[in-house]
Scaffold this motif. Structure first.
Motif, PDB file in Angstrom:
ATOM      1  N   ILE A   1      11.300 -10.373  12.141  1.00  0.00           N
ATOM      2  CA  ILE A   1      12.153 -10.217  13.315  1.00  0.00           C
ATOM      3  C   ILE A   1      12.080 -11.423  14.246  1.00  0.00           C
ATOM      4  CG2 ILE A   1      12.153  -7.706  13.288  1.00  0.00           C
ATOM      5  CD1 ILE A   1      10.092  -7.820  15.614  1.00  0.00           C
ATOM      6  N   CYS A   2      11.170 -12.351  14.000  1.00  0.00           N
ATOM      7  CA  CYS A   2      11.143 -13.604  14.770  1.00  0.00           C
ATOM      8  C   CYS A   2      12.114 -14.644  14.221  1.00  0.00           C
ATOM      9  CB  CYS A   2       9.721 -14.183  14.781  1.00  0.00           C
ATOM     10  SG  CYS A   2       8.534 -13.200  15.725  1.00  0.00           S
ATOM     11  N   ASP A   3      12.765 -14.324  13.114  1.00  0.00           N
ATOM     12  CA  ASP A   3      13.723 -15.232  12.474  1.00  0.00           C
ATOM     13  C   ASP A   3      15.120 -14.946  13.036  1.00  0.00           C
ATOM     14  OD1 ASP A   3      15.450 -16.657  10.846  1.00  0.00           O
ATOM     15  OD2 ASP A   3      14.635 -15.886   8.957  1.00  0.00           O
ATOM     16  N   GLY A   4      15.464 -15.646  14.110  1.00  0.00           N
ATOM     17  CA  GLY A   4      16.731 -15.389  14.780  1.00  0.00           C
ATOM     18  C   GLY A   4      17.936 -15.644  13.904  1.00  0.00           C
ATOM     19  N   ALA A   5      17.929 -16.741  13.159  1.00  0.00           N
ATOM     20  CA  ALA A   5      19.064 -17.064  12.292  1.00  0.00           C
ATOM     21  C   ALA A   5      19.227 -16.012  11.202  1.00  0.00           C
ATOM     22  CB  ALA A   5      18.877 -18.453  11.685  1.00  0.00           C
ATOM     23  N   GLY A   6      18.099 -15.582  10.643  1.00  0.00           N
ATOM     24  CA  GLY A   6      18.154 -14.553   9.610  1.00  0.00           C
ATOM     25  C   GLY A   6      18.713 -13.250  10.141  1.00  0.00           C
TER      26      GLY A   6
ATOM     27  N   LEU B   1      16.514  -8.594  20.271  1.00  0.00           N
ATOM     28  CA  LEU B   1      17.441  -8.250  21.359  1.00  0.00           C
ATOM     29  C   LEU B   1      18.587  -9.250  21.451  1.00  0.00           C
ATOM     30  CD1 LEU B   1      14.907  -7.208  24.145  1.00  0.00           C
ATOM     31  CD2 LEU B   1      16.751  -5.751  23.272  1.00  0.00           C
ATOM     32  N   GLU B   2      18.271 -10.520  21.316  1.00  0.00           N
ATOM     33  CA  GLU B   2      19.310 -11.538  21.398  1.00  0.00           C
ATOM     34  C   GLU B   2      20.275 -11.453  20.223  1.00  0.00           C
ATOM     35  OE1 GLU B   2      19.915 -14.547  23.992  1.00  0.00           O
ATOM     36  OE2 GLU B   2      19.824 -12.383  24.388  1.00  0.00           O
ATOM     37  N   ALA B   3      19.746 -11.234  19.026  1.00  0.00           N
ATOM     38  CA  ALA B   3      20.624 -11.090  17.861  1.00  0.00           C
ATOM     39  C   ALA B   3      21.523  -9.866  18.026  1.00  0.00           C
ATOM     40  CB  ALA B   3      19.789 -10.974  16.589  1.00  0.00           C
ATOM     41  N   ALA B   4      20.931  -8.760  18.499  1.00  0.00           N
ATOM     42  CA  ALA B   4      21.720  -7.539  18.707  1.00  0.00           C
ATOM     43  C   ALA B   4      22.762  -7.738  19.800  1.00  0.00           C
ATOM     44  CB  ALA B   4      20.792  -6.380  19.069  1.00  0.00           C
ATOM     45  N   ARG B   5      22.391  -8.436  20.871  1.00  0.00           N
ATOM     46  CA  ARG B   5      23.331  -8.658  21.978  1.00  0.00           C
ATOM     47  C   ARG B   5      24.527  -9.495  21.532  1.00  0.00           C
ATOM     48  NH1 ARG B   5      24.154 -12.461  26.213  1.00  0.00           N
ATOM     49  NH2 ARG B   5      22.393 -13.758  25.580  1.00  0.00           N
ATOM     50  N   HIS B   6      24.260 -10.573  20.797  1.00  0.00           N
ATOM     51  CA  HIS B   6      25.356 -11.429  20.329  1.00  0.00           C
ATOM     52  C   HIS B   6      26.283 -10.663  19.393  1.00  0.00           C
ATOM     53  CE1 HIS B   6      22.578 -15.079  21.220  1.00  0.00           C
ATOM     54  NE2 HIS B   6      23.278 -14.725  22.269  1.00  0.00           N
TER      55      HIS B   6
ATOM     56  N   ASP C   1      34.592  -4.585  18.603  1.00  0.00           N
ATOM     57  CA  ASP C   1      35.750  -4.057  19.310  1.00  0.00           C
ATOM     58  C   ASP C   1      35.283  -2.973  20.279  1.00  0.00           C
ATOM     59  OD1 ASP C   1      35.681  -1.435  18.010  1.00  0.00           O
ATOM     60  OD2 ASP C   1      36.580  -2.381  16.256  1.00  0.00           O
ATOM     61  N   ASP C   2      36.136  -2.555  21.180  1.00  0.00           N
ATOM     62  CA  ASP C   2      35.730  -1.669  22.269  1.00  0.00           C
ATOM     63  C   ASP C   2      35.137  -0.352  21.772  1.00  0.00           C
ATOM     64  OD1 ASP C   2      36.498  -3.539  24.087  1.00  0.00           O
ATOM     65  OD2 ASP C   2      38.414  -2.588  24.595  1.00  0.00           O
ATOM     66  N   GLU C   3      35.728   0.223  20.753  1.00  0.00           N
ATOM     67  CA  GLU C   3      35.244   1.516  20.258  1.00  0.00           C
ATOM     68  C   GLU C   3      33.844   1.386  19.676  1.00  0.00           C
ATOM     69  OE1 GLU C   3      36.522   5.060  17.085  1.00  0.00           O
ATOM     70  OE2 GLU C   3      37.851   3.348  17.447  1.00  0.00           O
ATOM     71  N   ARG C   4      33.625   0.386  18.825  1.00  0.00           N
ATOM     72  CA  ARG C   4      32.311   0.202  18.204  1.00  0.00           C
ATOM     73  C   ARG C   4      31.294  -0.276  19.234  1.00  0.00           C
ATOM     74  NH1 ARG C   4      31.533  -3.056  13.211  1.00  0.00           N
ATOM     75  NH2 ARG C   4      29.708  -1.678  13.105  1.00  0.00           N
ATOM     76  N   LYS C   5      31.743  -1.047  20.190  1.00  0.00           N
ATOM     77  CA  LYS C   5      30.847  -1.526  21.240  1.00  0.00           C
ATOM     78  C   LYS C   5      30.325  -0.363  22.071  1.00  0.00           C
ATOM     79  CE  LYS C   5      30.605  -5.251  24.656  1.00  0.00           C
ATOM     80  NZ  LYS C   5      31.368  -6.313  25.355  1.00  0.00           N
ATOM     81  N   THR C   6      31.195   0.581  22.376  1.00  0.00           N
ATOM     82  CA  THR C   6      30.796   1.753  23.157  1.00  0.00           C
ATOM     83  C   THR C   6      29.827   2.640  22.381  1.00  0.00           C
ATOM     84  OG1 THR C   6      32.906   1.746  24.334  1.00  0.00           O
ATOM     85  CG2 THR C   6      31.666   3.813  24.330  1.00  0.00           C
ATOM     86  N   ALA C   7      30.012   2.717  21.068  1.00  0.00           N
ATOM     87  CA  ALA C   7      29.184   3.609  20.246  1.00  0.00           C
ATOM     88  C   ALA C   7      27.835   2.996  19.868  1.00  0.00           C
ATOM     89  CB  ALA C   7      29.943   3.974  18.970  1.00  0.00           C
ATOM     90  N   PHE C   8      27.669   1.679  20.001  1.00  0.00           N
ATOM     91  CA  PHE C   8      26.454   0.987  19.552  1.00  0.00           C
ATOM     92  C   PHE C   8      25.234   1.423  20.374  1.00  0.00           C
ATOM     93  CE2 PHE C   8      23.459  -2.580  19.425  1.00  0.00           C
ATOM     94  CZ  PHE C   8      23.378  -2.808  18.060  1.00  0.00           C
ATOM     95  N   ARG C   9      24.061   1.488  19.707  1.00  0.00           N
ATOM     96  CA  ARG C   9      22.811   1.821  20.383  1.00  0.00           C
ATOM     97  C   ARG C   9      21.682   0.903  19.882  1.00  0.00           C
ATOM     98  NH1 ARG C   9      26.145   4.139  22.682  1.00  0.00           N
ATOM     99  NH2 ARG C   9      26.240   6.320  23.368  1.00  0.00           N
ATOM    100  N   PHE C  10      20.778   0.548  20.817  1.00  0.00           N
ATOM    101  CA  PHE C  10      19.555  -0.186  20.489  1.00  0.00           C
ATOM    102  C   PHE C  10      18.388   0.686  20.954  1.00  0.00           C
ATOM    103  CE2 PHE C  10      15.970  -2.931  20.944  1.00  0.00           C
ATOM    104  CZ  PHE C  10      16.157  -4.028  20.122  1.00  0.00           C
ATOM    105  N   HIS C  11      17.690   1.297  20.008  1.00  0.00           N
ATOM    106  CA  HIS C  11      16.605   2.228  20.316  1.00  0.00           C
ATOM    107  C   HIS C  11      15.270   1.533  20.062  1.00  0.00           C
ATOM    108  CE1 HIS C  11      14.669   6.452  19.460  1.00  0.00           C
ATOM    109  NE2 HIS C  11      13.937   5.707  20.273  1.00  0.00           N
ATOM    110  N   HIS C  12      14.502   1.366  21.131  1.00  0.00           N
ATOM    111  CA  HIS C  12      13.205   0.698  21.073  1.00  0.00           C
ATOM    112  C   HIS C  12      12.094   1.748  21.054  1.00  0.00           C
ATOM    113  CE1 HIS C  12      10.025  -2.158  21.894  1.00  0.00           C
ATOM    114  NE2 HIS C  12       9.727  -1.552  23.039  1.00  0.00           N
ATOM    115  N   VAL C  13      11.217   1.671  20.062  1.00  0.00           N
ATOM    116  CA  VAL C  13      10.149   2.655  19.886  1.00  0.00           C
ATOM    117  C   VAL C  13       8.835   2.073  20.402  1.00  0.00           C
ATOM    118  CG1 VAL C  13       8.902   4.110  18.241  1.00  0.00           C
ATOM    119  CG2 VAL C  13      11.351   3.621  17.899  1.00  0.00           C
TER     120      VAL C  13
END
Length: 355
Positions: free
Chosen positions: A60-65, A109-114, A120-132
């Motif tokens: 997960i430290c491999d940003g390009a990957g 977080l940066e990869a997920a944010r980009h 698109d608006d519908e998928r953007k609204t439905a997206f979730r980032f769950h941190h455990v």
């Protein structure tokens, strides 16, 4: 059907989450794992052949990957479990915990944010980032009746818990600053099948079966709230699919036990299932010097997730522990593959050869 990107999916909790998703939901999983010492793809044998499962060997430290992975698989959610998680290891080597838990979380977080920004608006609204995360970020409870709530101030004691606290703060900052739709959960001590045997319960089970000492820190009076890993997996999926964006939930098993009580309970089950001809297993208990900064008590108030999302643990400590002991007895192949040379060296280093 959702596509869920699970980081650390070859680990103990991650593999339980993936097994739950593939076996009990219609969703698909992209398992992202670096495969460090605690990552074991054999924990996923029952689901790895599913067409809804994909494995990516990636740090997960491999940003390009990560950017490539997001673009290729187009996930609808991230369930972030990848972490260095053992307190003792963090004391002897803290830098690796900062790298994985803080730098790795920031990179993810940066990869997920980009990726999320380009949906698109519908998928953007439905997206979730769950941190455990863990209850250890809250530090030590001093009263016998106090409980950690979602608003308990952070007071981490170890390099591990400090690194997890840092990752929690990053996730909240990415929500506040960038609007990334995040969810956070903090859990109590997990136990169950497929746990790497550096942790207390599998360590005691396997040492007992081999007639080795059962190391207990100090008096063994440290209190923890024990959560069966399959209950935790169900809770994580519930939060991911039903939780309110930007919110936090504590997940606990309602099972406070001292470490010595846990060890004695394991010995009693083993005495029943595989009695030793020499002596009761508890005769192997050996008290060792306590570790630095050892928190005395953790206990979770899991009332919020029950009230808001309807989740409660299904296993008692007694039923979950018996299932756990039975699993290790029934899976000697998994155990033998996990017990590598590195594992034995680690035991010698931390328990003075008593492992």
């Amino acid at each position: 059907m959702r596509k869920i990107l699970v980081t650390g999916g070859a680990g103990f909790i991650g593999s339980a989450v993936i097994r739950h998703i593939i076996q009990h939901t219609p969703d698909a999983v992209i398992n992202v794992d670096k495969l460090t010492y605690a990552g074991n793809l054999e924990s996923l044998v029952g689901v790895a052949d599913s067409p809804r499962y994909h494995f990516a060997h990636l740090d997960i430290c491999d940003g390009a990957g990560l950017e490539t992975l997001f673009a290729e698989h187009q996930p609808d959610a991230v369930l972030h479990l990848a972490a260095e998680s053992h307190v003792d290891r963090s004391i002897s080597g803290p830098a690796e915990f900062i790298t994985t838990n803080v730098v790795g979380t920031c990179t993810l977080l940066e990869a997920a944010r980009h990726y999320w920004s380009g949906l698109d608006d519908e998928r953007k609204t439905a997206f979730r980032f769950h941190h455990v995360s863990t209850d250890e970020v809250y530090g030590d409870l001093h009263g016998t009746d106090d409980l950690f709530t979602e608003t308990t101030p952070y007071a981490p004691s170890s390099p591990y818990s400090a690194s997890k606290a840092g990752s929690d703060h990053l996730v909240r900052a990415w929500h506040r600053t960038y609007g990334l739709p995040v969810l956070i959960t903090n859990c109590s001590n997990n136990y169950g099948p497929c746990q790497f045997p550096e942790k207390l319960i599998p360590l005691v089970i396997l040492n007992a079966l081999e007639g080795k000492p059962l190391p207990v820190y100090g008096k063994g009076d440290q209190v923890r709230d024990w959560l069966y890993v399959e209950d935790h997996a169900k809770a994580l999926y519930t939060v991911l699919t039903q939780g309110q964006i930007g919110d936090t939930w504590n997940i606990g098993g309602h099972n406070e036990k001292t470490n010595l009580e846990v060890v004695n309970s394991i010995c009693s089950i083993l005495d029943e299932l595989v009695p030793s001809p020499l002596a009761p297993y508890r005769s192997l208990i050996t008290h060792v010097i306590d570790r630095p900064g050892h928190d005395r008590r953790y206990a979770i108030d899991a009332g919020k997730i029950e009230r808001e999302l309807g989740w409660t643990p299904q296993e008692t400590f007694e039923s979950g522990l018996r299932k756990t002991v039975q699993w290790y007895l029934a899976n000697p192949r998994w155990v033998s593959h996990v017990k590598s040379g590195e594992y034995r060296q680690w035991l010698a280093q931390h328990y003075g050869g008593q492992g």
